[in-house]
Enzyme design. Structure first.
Site, PDB file in Angstrom:
ATOM      1  N   THR A 111       0.818  -1.217   0.000  1.00 12.88           N
ATOM      2  CA  THR A 111       0.000   0.000   0.000  1.00 12.88           C
ATOM      3  C   THR A 111       0.849   1.262   0.000  1.00 12.88           C
ATOM      4  O   THR A 111       0.428   2.292  -0.540  1.00 12.88           O
ATOM      5  CB  THR A 111      -0.936   0.013   1.217  1.00 12.88           C
ATOM      6  OG1 THR A 111      -0.159  -0.046   2.423  1.00 12.88           O
ATOM      7  CG2 THR A 111      -1.891  -1.174   1.191  1.00 12.88           C
ATOM      8  N   ASP A 112       2.031   1.205   0.589  1.00 16.36           N
ATOM      9  CA  ASP A 112       2.899   2.390   0.651  1.00 16.36           C
ATOM     10  C   ASP A 112       3.354   2.791  -0.748  1.00 16.36           C
ATOM     11  O   ASP A 112       3.223   3.949  -1.160  1.00 16.36           O
ATOM     12  CB  ASP A 112       4.097   2.072   1.544  1.00 16.36           C
ATOM     13  CG  ASP A 112       4.720   3.316   2.157  1.00 16.36           C
ATOM     14  OD1 ASP A 112       4.142   4.408   2.018  1.00 16.36           O
ATOM     15  OD2 ASP A 112       5.787   3.196   2.785  1.00 16.36           O
ATOM     16  N   ASP A 113       3.908   1.819  -1.488  1.00 15.15           N
ATOM     17  CA  ASP A 113       4.309   2.110  -2.859  1.00 15.15           C
ATOM     18  C   ASP A 113       3.114   2.516  -3.701  1.00 15.15           C
ATOM     19  O   ASP A 113       3.195   3.455  -4.506  1.00 15.15           O
ATOM     20  CB  ASP A 113       4.982   0.882  -3.482  1.00 15.15           C
ATOM     21  CG  ASP A 113       6.439   0.784  -3.119  1.00 15.15           C
ATOM     22  OD1 ASP A 113       7.261   1.386  -3.828  1.00 15.15           O
ATOM     23  OD2 ASP A 113       6.764   0.125  -2.122  1.00 15.15           O
TER      24      ASP A 113
END
Length: 688
Positions: A407-409
């Site tokens: 989810t961060d990327d």
């Protein structure tokens, strides 16, 4: 929320921790921040543009501690693989250059000697022909013995020592391959641990269960690193007073070891085939299983134990994936823990867009956007175990890692694409909608986001003996949650949108007493605070609220005399060091962007931070971080992203310059007032 107990571990002897002097404000001798700013931005802009590959992506070096190159060398002994003598010499030169005066090796620049890192470095050097009587080896051995000897290394190093016959397998926590057969409802299941733990555990279950030993020649062994003869050691994991759950797991561990021989061989064989199938399925890519170094190493050992020859296509591909991680730098070589092109590309694209102007054209935008869309993952991965109805659509960190997008990327890529103007192109709307749908579907029940899985928060598992690193899980964190809030808000899903509102409540509950937020994936409270503040601003939160102004006060309070910000990795072990450390360009950029989200560009602390970046810029336009500012696992594994010191300062200065000119940021220019007319399946299922 005080995290000091979560990562409580005293430093081991070594070089002194260097902390910048307490902060003073109001240095009037600094030149005005706007003076010469355009020249600084132009140099950095040109430098970053020159780093873009023809295909459209950026890929900077990614560096960890010496354990990665050491393990690379040690693996060659297991595989009985000769590597070029020049390459081996460059590897050992790299390792030796990072030895501390006390003889040990640290986990990060400026850190203390770590016994596990030191044992691995010593072992790699000895296997490479270094005499135990050489001065650097004597110093390392004395340091190890002074810390209790090699029996006191962490679990992963203990497994390595057992694999090479230097310590009995009985001293290693029980990790029987039959774990593959446990039902989902059981207190332990392979899908209840994080992606990185899952890929590491499954790939070592086979050779740990078989108690495989790679027999060394007498002159290659490490008996000199033990205080007591290794064969006399029975138990290393000890009961701890007052830790009932941990003690229960230690008792269970000993029980499993005693009863393992009675487990039906049929079960063992069935479990072995499941572990083998898991490994093979995830090795069928160019970047190796999980696209990270530890499971890539373990998978080669496991396949070797299962009888795969070195010329088998899987072995050839796995070895090549590891060799591809090797970098030459001058007269040294080291092995990266993984590649980071998606992360580097979306951050570089955002920085270029914020620093650019209408009159400052660059031809890399379209190539970067197209490259990122080509890397979007449209197949189901391990994350679907807890979200079987969720459609894929995320991005991974590496070139290829289809089973493990995060989810961060994905959030950072979405924001970079929006800055890159993708909403103006019809063909991009559908894949962008898939990404947004996937982010929303990955939200935890408490409103937070973890990185790779949903509700991966079975905290009791961190008490099992195998999990001495305390990072077996992937729970929701403030930095990733702030990032997802920011991305969704750029698309018009702001603070009144239920998932975003729930996330903001989570963030408010996670704020530390000092006003900062914990940073899971970057060092540390400066990173977490920046991530949260920019997300809250984009969501439309009132930035005059007391809890937000408290964060601004904290950022001002930890500014260094030179105008910059810095934070030592040791703040994960001692929360009293939050925001304390020598200034670095990347951490200064985070602090500036965090403050500007609250107080704008005319604040004195912001001006001094900008002046620090201007003065610190080298003539080639590329800042350098001396210290590690990236986090793999808090307290035990840190990363030096060589791109951080280039794109984050450019990003911060670009935003500052736009605000000083009275222009909107590129983020604000590309943010949507209302969400697109998407029919997102996850929202329909949630009744939103």
């Amino acid at each position: 929320m005080d995290r000091s107990n979560d990562f409580a571990k005293r430093p081991q002897r070594g070089n002194a921790l260097r902390i910048a002097e307490p902060r003073e404000q109001g240095h009037d001798d600094l030149e005005p921040a706007v003076s010469g700013l355009e020249s600084v931005i132009n140099k950095s802009f040109a430098a970053l543009a020159a780093r873009q590959e023809t295909a459209g992506f950026w890929a900077f070096d990614l560096e960890a501690d010496v354990t990665i190159p050491a393990e690379y060398l040690i693996l060659q002994r297991f595989l009985e693989r000769d590597i070029d003598k020049g390459l081996r010499s460059r590897f050992t030169r790299y390792i030796m250059a990072r030895q501390l005066p006390d003889g040990g090796w640290p986990l990060y620049e400026g850190g203390f000697s770590d016994i596990s890192a030191t044992v691995k470095a010593y072992f790699a050097l000895k296997l490479s022909g270094h005499s135990p009587d050489a001065g650097h080896m004597v110093r390392a051995r004395q340091l190890i013995l002074s810390l209790g000897g090699a029996a006191h290394v962490n679990v992963f190093t203990r497994i390595m020592l057992a694999l090479y016959g230097q310590i009995p397998w009985r001293t290693v926590p029980a990790i029987p391959v039959q774990l593959m057969l446990l039902p989902r409802w059981f207190f332990f299941h392979i899908n209840k641990v994080s992606y990185w733990s899952r890929t590491v555990m499954v790939t070592l279950l086979v050779f740990c269960s078989r108690r495989t030993v790679c027999t060394l020649r007498p002159e290659e062994g490490l008996p000199e690193l033990f205080v007591s003869p290794p064969e006399s050691i029975r138990h290393i994991d000890k009961y701890v007073a007052g830790r009932m759950r941990k003690n229960l797991f230690i008792f269970l561990d000993r029980l499993i070891k005693k009863g393992n021989r009675f487990i039906a061989p049929l079960w063992r064989e069935k479990a072995t085939r499941l572990a083998e199938a898991f490994t093979i399925e995830r090795m069928n890519c160019e970047n190796g299983i999980g696209a990270i170094f530890p499971p890539m190493v373990n998978s080669l050992i496991t396949l070797s134990v299962l009888g795969y020859s070195k010329d088998h296509p899987l072995m050839v591909r796995g070895i090549k994936a590891l060799d591809d991680l090797v970098l030459d730098r001058g007269d040294e070589s080291f092995c990266q823990p993984c590649f980071s092109p998606v992360w580097d590309t979306c951050l570089s694209l955002s920085a270029m867009e914020e620093a650019g102007r209408g009159e400052k054209k660059w031809d890399g935008r379209k190539r970067a956007v197209e490259w990122l869309f080509r890397r979007q993952i449209k197949v189901t991965g391990d994350w679907a175990c807890n979200a079987p109805q969720l459609e894929p659509g995320g991005w991974a960190f590496q070139y290829e890692n289809d089973f493990y997008p995060d989810t961060d990327d994905t959030a950072m890529v979405v924001m970079a694409l929006l800055r890159g103007g993708v909403m103006e192109t019809e063909e991009y709307l559908e894949p962008l909608g898939r990404a947004v749908n996937w982010i929303l579907g990955m939200q935890n029940s408490d409103g937070s986001w973890g990185a790779f899985d949903i509700n991966n928060n079975h905290t009791y598992l961190n008490d099992i003996p195998f999990a001495d690193h305390g990072a077996l899980l992937d729970p929701g964190t403030s930095d990733v949650t702030g990032r997802c809030v920011e991305a969704l808000s750029m698309l018009g899903y702001r603070r009144d949108f239920p998932p975003v509102a729930k996330a903001i409540e989570f963030l408010r509950s996670e704020q530390e007493e000092c006003g900062a937020w914990f940073g899971r994936w970057g060092v540390n409270y400066i990173y977490g605070t920046w991530s949260v503040l920019v997300g809250l601003k984009q969501a439309g939160e009132d930035m005059r609220l007391p809890y937000i102004t408290k964060a601004a006060a904290w950022l001002r309070s930890v500014q260094n005399i030179d105008g910059g910000w810095g934070e030592t990795c040791y703040s994960y072990s001692n929360a009293a060091l939050a925001g304390m450390g020598e200034s670095t360009p990347s951490q200064t950029a985070w602090a500036i962007m965090g403050l500007m989200s609250i107080v704008g560009c005319d604040d004195e602390a912001v001006r001094r931070g900008v002046d620090y970046l201007k003065k610190a810029q080298p003539s080639n336009g590329e800042w350098k971080d001396k210290f590690y500012t990236g986090t793999g696992f808090p307290r035990v594994f840190f990363l030096k992203y060589h791109g951080y010191s280039l794109y984050f300062p450019l990003w911060a200065l670009g935003v500052y310059s736009r605000l000083k000119e009275g222009r909107p940021t590129r983020q604000d220019e590309s943010a949507l007032a209302v969400p697109p007319d998407w029919l997102l399946p996850v929202l329909k299922r949630q009744g939103l």
